[in-house]
Design an enzyme around this catalytic site. Structure first.
Site, PDB file in Angstrom:
ATOM      1  N   PHE A  65      16.554 -13.048 -24.801  1.00 12.84           N
ATOM      2  CA  PHE A  65      17.887 -13.509 -25.203  1.00 12.84           C
ATOM      3  C   PHE A  65      18.235 -14.836 -24.539  1.00 12.84           C
ATOM      4  O   PHE A  65      19.320 -15.026 -24.011  1.00 12.84           O
ATOM      5  CB  PHE A  65      18.950 -12.449 -24.899  1.00 12.84           C
ATOM      6  CG  PHE A  65      18.529 -11.045 -25.259  1.00 12.84           C
ATOM      7  CD1 PHE A  65      17.917 -10.777 -26.478  1.00 12.84           C
ATOM      8  CD2 PHE A  65      18.729  -9.987 -24.385  1.00 12.84           C
ATOM      9  CE1 PHE A  65      17.525  -9.490 -26.818  1.00 12.84           C
ATOM     10  CE2 PHE A  65      18.346  -8.698 -24.716  1.00 12.84           C
ATOM     11  CZ  PHE A  65      17.741  -8.442 -25.935  1.00 12.84           C
ATOM     12  N   HIS A  66      17.261 -15.765 -24.587  1.00 12.90           N
ATOM     13  CA  HIS A  66      17.411 -17.090 -23.991  1.00 12.90           C
ATOM     14  C   HIS A  66      17.231 -18.181 -25.042  1.00 12.90           C
ATOM     15  O   HIS A  66      16.408 -19.085 -24.878  1.00 12.90           O
ATOM     16  CB  HIS A  66      16.369 -17.298 -22.883  1.00 12.90           C
ATOM     17  CG  HIS A  66      16.495 -16.378 -21.720  1.00 12.90           C
ATOM     18  ND1 HIS A  66      15.441 -16.120 -20.853  1.00 12.90           N
ATOM     19  CD2 HIS A  66      17.549 -15.655 -21.260  1.00 12.90           C
ATOM     20  CE1 HIS A  66      15.847 -15.275 -19.914  1.00 12.90           C
ATOM     21  NE2 HIS A  66      17.115 -14.988 -20.140  1.00 12.90           N
ATOM     22  N   PRO A  67      17.982 -18.183 -26.143  1.00  8.22           N
ATOM     23  CA  PRO A  67      17.765 -19.191 -27.177  1.00  8.22           C
ATOM     24  C   PRO A  67      18.205 -20.581 -26.727  1.00  8.22           C
ATOM     25  O   PRO A  67      19.268 -20.743 -26.131  1.00  8.22           O
ATOM     26  CB  PRO A  67      18.623 -18.688 -28.339  1.00  8.22           C
ATOM     27  CG  PRO A  67      19.736 -17.924 -27.678  1.00  8.22           C
ATOM     28  CD  PRO A  67      19.103 -17.267 -26.484  1.00  8.22           C
ATOM     29  N   ASP A 123      12.621 -19.556 -27.461  1.00  7.83           N
ATOM     30  CA  ASP A 123      13.082 -18.437 -26.630  1.00  7.83           C
ATOM     31  C   ASP A 123      11.878 -17.884 -25.883  1.00  7.83           C
ATOM     32  O   ASP A 123      10.719 -18.219 -26.187  1.00  7.83           O
ATOM     33  CB  ASP A 123      13.718 -17.343 -27.498  1.00  7.83           C
ATOM     34  CG  ASP A 123      14.735 -16.501 -26.740  1.00  7.83           C
ATOM     35  OD1 ASP A 123      14.594 -16.343 -25.507  1.00  7.83           O
ATOM     36  OD2 ASP A 123      15.669 -15.974 -27.382  1.00  7.83           O
ATOM     37  N   HIS A 124      12.143 -17.034 -24.907  1.00  5.92           N
ATOM     38  CA  HIS A 124      11.077 -16.397 -24.142  1.00  5.92           C
ATOM     39  C   HIS A 124      10.627 -15.101 -24.816  1.00  5.92           C
ATOM     40  O   HIS A 124      11.467 -14.307 -25.245  1.00  5.92           O
ATOM     41  CB  HIS A 124      11.553 -16.079 -22.718  1.00  5.92           C
ATOM     42  CG  HIS A 124      11.782 -17.288 -21.876  1.00  5.92           C
ATOM     43  ND1 HIS A 124      12.939 -17.490 -21.154  1.00  5.92           N
ATOM     44  CD2 HIS A 124      10.998 -18.368 -21.637  1.00  5.92           C
ATOM     45  CE1 HIS A 124      12.853 -18.632 -20.496  1.00  5.92           C
ATOM     46  NE2 HIS A 124      11.691 -19.184 -20.785  1.00  5.92           N
TER      47      HIS A 124
END
Length: 565
Positions: A495-497, A320-321
């Site tokens: 919130f970029h899994p 994730d970021h």
């Protein structure tokens, strides 16, 4: 005979693309199964871009945002001194496209070429560009004059777009903001004075530079995957949507997937399908695989789950970021905010939205951005900046009252590798999630440098009439040690899994990159962000749409050719 040819589990970006493309043949029976409610694209809280700031604000829960959210949480993170992170995901047809920031960035050429070089032929940038173009209706080119209100570097924006990189007839409308806050223009001018070049199109030939984002919007309103891909084909007799239906496991006959088990309205059932496609996201897709007997044999045995296929890569490779936010108080009322001085203007925003679909309500406040390299010897960005023209924030900022602005500093390739694991064999219990931030190859150096680059931008002369002071972390937090403490305390994800069912051909790979099938079983595929072998250097929704478009073609080609699992 199975009831459906394809059962798609999950109605987010990937699921809606597949539902559309796989049901084009009227002889193909398609069922889209979604845990949340259906029919969301025209609901006010979804279509108003600014409403995104309400979905995670407890004080605004009365507006209805929580019913569109599904919450996960990490285990205590050792690299964050035992702090756990809240991880929201969208719920309902449209998935996270109902609640996200709508920013549409594809990623860097190197990201996709890296996928290809990791054992995924056909997944390089040049292979995927036709799919990015296929899915897109790029407003700036499709409707000449639609961006005439934006001058970029004293030139019209639309004259600086290379049409080679864009599509005009796709389902997903991509548009510039209908109204640009003056603070975004201040940001652009200051960033140039800090030495960063202008970039009119982050999805063009190069990503690096500073510019204004484009958004999944049309006529000032949010466009979701449901609105773009599902709603236009609901009339198809061969397409069924089963909403408010929780899938609990995949049903197998030996090593062949034959259907899904589900719960709905307190009752349990099974529906059969020739092919099952998981599009439930990077947390739920691997969780369902493990509950169904696909994963690390040792872990499945520990929870009493019968083994179908030993695939130790299921749930691994979570990425994730990383993101921290610098918050500023403004001395002017140019930024959006609630105050007596701004009351007349804010009243005007209401009317401007109702009658013109412009103004504050057509903005997400995250209007400007930059892609910057913290390494002077490299022009490949490793930091993404989001300049927000107000203090309302889904992550950590103080709220809606007063005037201020934010600078998000996002590390594009953090280097941490986490995992999603079972807590029990109960489908109702959330999986255990651990990111392992700041362990292994993940350090704070890039974020620390990114904070200093962001501060250098706000220190430029164009900000002087507007900037009062830095609130968080505060001007006294300058040393490496102090910045590291701030990062450890405040860092979160965007919130970029991705990555938990990575495609490839190696020992830890889960999905075949040619057929999208799960290795070692028949009748089961995964198509969502979980198949990304590594995270892209951008907001992940654009790449998710793209991979689903390509996957649809691969699935149809494999099935037409009778390719065996």
């Amino acid at each position: 005979m199975p009831e459906f040819d394809y059962i798609i589990v999950g109605g987010g970006a990937a699921g809606c693309v597949l539902a559309n493309r796989l049901s084009e043949n009227p002889a193909t029976r398609v069922c889209l199964v979604e845990a949340g409610v259906d029919g969301n694209a025209r609901k006010a809280i979804v279509r108003i871009p600014l409403a995104m700031v309400t979905f995670m604000a407890p004080t605004l829960a009365f507006l209805g945002g929580p019913k569109f959210m599904s919450w996960f949480q990490t285990e205590p993170e050792p690299g964050l001194q035992g702090r756990s992170l809240a991880l929201p995901r969208g719920k309902g047809t449209g998935g996270s496209t109902n609640v996200n920031g709508q920013i549409f960035i594809r990623g860097q050429r190197e990201d996709f070429d890296h996928w290809r070089d990791r054992g995924n032929p056909g997944w390089g940038y040049d292979d995927l560009l036709p799919y990015f173009r296929k899915l897109e209706r790029f407003d700036i080119l499709a409707e000449p004059g639609s961006a005439r209100h934006i001058r970029f570097g004293d030139k019209p924006l639309e004259g600086q777009i290379d049409p080679t990189y864009h599509g005009l007839g796709g389902p997903l409308n991509i548009a510039p903001l209908r109204s640009v806050n003056p603070m975004a223009e201040v940001f652009l001018e200051a960033a140039q004075q800090a030495g960063h070049p202008l970039n009119a199109d982050f999805n063009g030939a190069r990503q690096n530079g500073v510019g204004l984002y484009t958004f999944t919007q049309k006529n000032g309103e949010r466009v979701t995957s449901e609105g773009a891909y599902l709603d236009p084909v609901r009339h198809r007799q061969n397409l069924i949507v089963m909403s408010e239906t929780e899938v609990t496991r995949i049903v197998f006959a030996a090593r062949k997937a034959t259907g899904i088990a589900f719960r709905r309205n307190g009752e349990q059932g099974v529906v059969g399908g020739r092919e099952i496609i998981l599009s439930a996201g990077s947390f739920v897709s691997p969780h369902l695989l493990m509950l169904s007997g696909i994963g690390n044999a040792k872990e499945l045995s520990r929870h009493g789950i019968p083994l179908v296929a030993h695939l130790p890569g299921v749930g691994e490779n979570l990425q994730d970021h990383l993101d921290v936010t610098i918050e500023y108080r403004a001395r002017s009322i140019a930024p959006y905010g609630v105050s007596w001085r701004a009351a007349p203007r804010n009243a005007g925003h209401v009317f401007n939205w109702v009658f013109n679909k412009r103004g504050l309500f057509s903005s997400t406040t995250g209007e400007g951005g930059a892609f910057i390299s913290t390494d002077p010897s490299s022009d490949r960005p490793d930091i993404q900046l989001f300049f927000c023209t107000g203090r309302a924030n889904t992550q950590a900022a103080s709220g809606f009252t007063g005037h201020g602005f934010l600078m998000h500093v996002c590390q594009l390739r953090p280097g941490s590798i986490g995992r999603v694991a079972l807590k029990s064999a109960d489908p109702g219990e959330r999986p255990a999630i651990l990111y392992n931030f700041f362990r292994g190859d993940s350090t704070m150096e890039t974020l620390r440098k990114g904070i200093r680059l962001a501060r250098n931008i706000t220190a430029q002369a164009p900000f002087a009439p507007h900037l009062d002071t830095e609130i968080d972390p505060g001007p006294d937090i300058e040393s490496d040690g102090a910045l590291d403490a701030f990062i450890r305390e405040r860092v979160g994800t965007l919130f970029h899994p991705v990555g938990t069912c990575a495609m490839g051909r190696g020992e830890r790979s889960v999905v075949d990159p040619v057929t999208m099938r799960i290795h070692g079983v028949q009748g089961l595929r995964v198509v969502d962000a979980s198949i990304m072998p590594s995270i892209v250097s951008a907001n992940t929704v654009a790449a998710t749409y793209c991979l689903a478009e390509k996957a649809a073609d691969l699935i149809l080609a494999a099935d037409d050719d009778g390719v065996a699992a």
